[in-house]
Design an enzyme around this catalytic site. Sequence first.
Site, mmCIF file in Angstrom:
data_model
loop_
_atom_site.group_PDB
_atom_site.id
_atom_site.type_symbol
_atom_site.label_atom_id
_atom_site.label_comp_id
_atom_site.label_asym_id
_atom_site.label_seq_id
_atom_site.Cartn_x
_atom_site.Cartn_y
_atom_site.Cartn_z
ATOM 1 C CG ASN A 282 46.761 36.428 45.605
ATOM 2 O OD1 ASN A 282 47.063 36.473 44.417
ATOM 3 N ND2 ASN A 282 45.979 35.470 46.102
ATOM 4 C CB ALA A 283 41.984 38.258 48.542
ATOM 5 C CG LEU A 291 28.933 49.784 32.415
ATOM 6 C CD1 LEU A 291 29.281 49.400 33.845
ATOM 7 C CD2 LEU A 291 29.709 51.036 32.013
ATOM 8 C CB ALA A 292 24.738 47.325 28.574
ATOM 9 C CG ASN A 341 39.342 41.568 29.086
ATOM 10 O OD1 ASN A 341 39.264 41.533 27.852
ATOM 11 N ND2 ASN A 341 39.379 40.474 29.823
ATOM 12 C CE1 TYR A 347 40.008 40.627 38.569
ATOM 13 C CE2 TYR A 347 40.857 41.238 36.407
ATOM 14 C CZ TYR A 347 40.998 40.552 37.601
ATOM 15 O OH TYR A 347 42.125 39.795 37.821
ATOM 16 C CE LYS A 351 42.642 42.365 40.218
ATOM 17 N NZ LYS A 351 43.338 41.925 41.436
HETATM 18 N N1 LIG Z 1 44.615 34.082 37.001
HETATM 19 C C1 LIG Z 1 44.896 35.109 36.240
HETATM 20 O O1 LIG Z 1 45.077 34.970 35.021
HETATM 21 C C2 LIG Z 1 45.063 36.487 36.831
HETATM 22 C C3 LIG Z 1 45.413 37.511 35.971
HETATM 23 C C4 LIG Z 1 45.576 38.789 36.475
HETATM 24 C C5 LIG Z 1 45.405 39.039 37.828
HETATM 25 N N2 LIG Z 1 45.054 38.007 38.663
HETATM 26 C C6 LIG Z 1 44.859 38.349 40.072
HETATM 27 O O2 LIG Z 1 45.655 37.479 40.896
HETATM 28 C C7 LIG Z 1 44.984 37.229 42.128
HETATM 29 C C8 LIG Z 1 44.828 35.730 42.348
HETATM 30 O O3 LIG Z 1 44.136 35.186 41.240
HETATM 31 P P1 LIG Z 1 43.841 33.616 41.079
HETATM 32 O O4 LIG Z 1 43.726 33.377 39.622
HETATM 33 O O5 LIG Z 1 44.809 32.840 41.873
HETATM 34 O O6 LIG Z 1 42.376 33.558 41.718
HETATM 35 P P2 LIG Z 1 41.585 32.341 42.407
HETATM 36 O O7 LIG Z 1 40.150 32.640 42.197
HETATM 37 O O8 LIG Z 1 42.128 31.034 41.943
HETATM 38 O O9 LIG Z 1 41.971 32.529 43.952
HETATM 39 C C9 LIG Z 1 41.576 33.689 44.662
HETATM 40 C C10 LIG Z 1 41.610 33.389 46.152
HETATM 41 O O10 LIG Z 1 41.133 34.572 46.828
HETATM 42 C C11 LIG Z 1 40.245 34.161 47.833
HETATM 43 N N3 LIG Z 1 39.290 35.223 48.144
HETATM 44 C C12 LIG Z 1 38.252 35.661 47.410
HETATM 45 N N4 LIG Z 1 37.571 36.601 48.081
HETATM 46 C C13 LIG Z 1 38.192 36.772 49.276
HETATM 47 C C14 LIG Z 1 37.974 37.599 50.387
HETATM 48 N N5 LIG Z 1 36.924 38.445 50.434
HETATM 49 N N6 LIG Z 1 38.809 37.507 51.450
HETATM 50 C C15 LIG Z 1 39.855 36.647 51.425
HETATM 51 N N7 LIG Z 1 40.112 35.828 50.394
HETATM 52 C C16 LIG Z 1 39.297 35.888 49.324
HETATM 53 C C17 LIG Z 1 39.541 32.928 47.263
HETATM 54 O O11 LIG Z 1 38.942 32.149 48.280
HETATM 55 C C18 LIG Z 1 40.677 32.224 46.557
HETATM 56 O O12 LIG Z 1 41.366 31.343 47.407
HETATM 57 C C19 LIG Z 1 43.661 37.984 42.042
HETATM 58 O O13 LIG Z 1 43.780 39.248 42.658
HETATM 59 C C20 LIG Z 1 43.444 38.137 40.555
HETATM 60 O O14 LIG Z 1 42.609 39.219 40.241
HETATM 61 C C21 LIG Z 1 44.873 36.738 38.190
#
Ligand SMILES: NC(=O)c1ccc[n+]([C@@H]2O[C@H](COP(=O)([O-])OP(=O)(O)OC[C@H]3O[C@@H](n4cnc5c(N)ncnc54)[C@H](O)[C@@H]3O)[C@@H](O)[C@H]2O)c1
Length: 442
Positions: A282-283, A291-292, A341, A347, A351
């Site tokens: 999940n992290a 990108l530019a 996006n 990102y 994904k």
């Molecule tokens: N929130 C959204 O709308 C959304 C949409 C699509 C996908 N996601 C994906 O869901 C997941 C969780 O998103 P969220 O919104 O809860 O994010 P968030 O930023 O609230 O939480 C992310 C967590 O990951 C931890 N983290 C970051 N880097 C890390 C590392 N190197 N090692 C270990 N932990 C690490 C952070 O400390 C944090 O606790 C992510 O992968 C995100 O890309 C979120």
Amino acid sequence: MGDRYLGLVNSPIGSAVASRFGLPRPVVLRRHEPDAPLLPGPVLLGAATGGVAPRLAELLSAAGADVATADAEGGAWGALVLDATDVSTPEQLAGVRTFLAGRLRGLLPCGRVLVLAKPPDGTDITIDASRQAIDGIVRSLAKELQRGATANLLLVEDEASLESALRFFLSGKSAYVDGQPLRLGTGLAPAPADWELPLAGKTALVTGAARGIGAAISAVLARDGARVIVADLPQAGETLAAVANRIGGTTLHLDVASPAAPERLLDYLAAHTDGLDVLIHNAGITRDKRLANMKPEPWDAVIGVNLTSQLRINAALLDSDQLRDRARVVCLSSTTGVSGNRGQTNYGATKAGVIGLVRSSAPRFAAHGNSTINAIAPGFIDTEMTAKMPMATREVARRLSSLQQAGLPIDVAEAVAWLSSPGAGGVNGQVLRVCGQNLVGA
Ligand SMILES: NC(=O)c1ccc[n+]([C@@H]2O[C@H](COP(=O)([O-])OP(=O)(O)OC[C@H]3O[C@@H](n4cnc5c(N)ncnc54)[C@H](O)[C@@H]3O)[C@@H](O)[C@H]2O)c1
């Protein structure tokens, strides 16, 4: 961070104003409650071309649904379930219309339309075209449904996971899954001894568990009976400990992007567990720039945390003796990985990369004692990550889905927990979007 508009529009005055000016009128979605009935009303079960598979009625009744058959008149339906697995010609698609058209008005708020079809398999062009047509019906219908109702499509290649899929898609656990097809394939998918505790006796690890979606996933896995190890960066210290305390889990400080992470994880598992049953990648981080203007640091950081870490950890686990048979791995992707996006090439790369990873690793996981690996692609979810967006962009993004609201971390967590359960063993290499049917992009 909460959705004030959702609260307002569900008040008597707000509702009248929204109706007068044609504003979006999202409803508060039906979500899972312990001991709540599966559905808000009975299921009407029908078939597009004749007989319904008898097993379908049995499974629905076993899940606690009150099942009526297609000749029942009128009614207020909790769900309309249509067996379209026999459809093989364009003419037979009329059976889908016949079953649904007159009955949709009887669908209760937060009701479900669930269509079962066979996946196209490349053996006959007419059959494949007709089967694919059902995907178009369901996606379009999902955009027409109102009052929190959803429509989804189960592509039943094999019935192994049908029972657990029916229970997930009809219940409040799938509140924010809308307009989605999901393929149910072969695999070992035993029914749990207790459907309320499908993860009893399992050990699960969630990365990025200190907050947001990761914290919600950890709580739901614990609710479902798992012993949960919550992992996050060392600096997440106290917040991570608080999550662990709330759910009776244990903490692990782990920077998933560190090259030493796989070894650290394996050492931890060897010292503290009998092996891992469930791993949730999940992290994730964002470092948005067009990108530019993208510099190497934000590019590398996002690739490292969101994608390379998952590849490395999976490879190490598969080569170790720490991943148990019938393991479940669920990787967090995003709808950005499906549709792209602006400002998120880094990102989006990760994904989409996760989707590639999941598809390509599925056979390898199946060969590892019938394990599975799948991805969840959330759409717009209210978390600290999305709270950083400018207010106007966030408000617009919230309304741009068929359900006209953002999802909650619990919505993602429920889908992750289902894919982590033994009964989902026939789902492998798939991507399930939890996005309320995003209207923008794919
Ligand atoms: N929130 C959204 O709308 C959304 C949409 C699509 C996908 N996601 C994906 O869901 C997941 C969780 O998103 P969220 O919104 O809860 O994010 P968030 O930023 O609230 O939480 C992310 C967590 O990951 C931890 N983290 C970051 N880097 C890390 C590392 N190197 N090692 C270990 N932990 C690490 C952070 O400390 C944090 O606790 C992510 O992968 C995100 O890309 C979120």
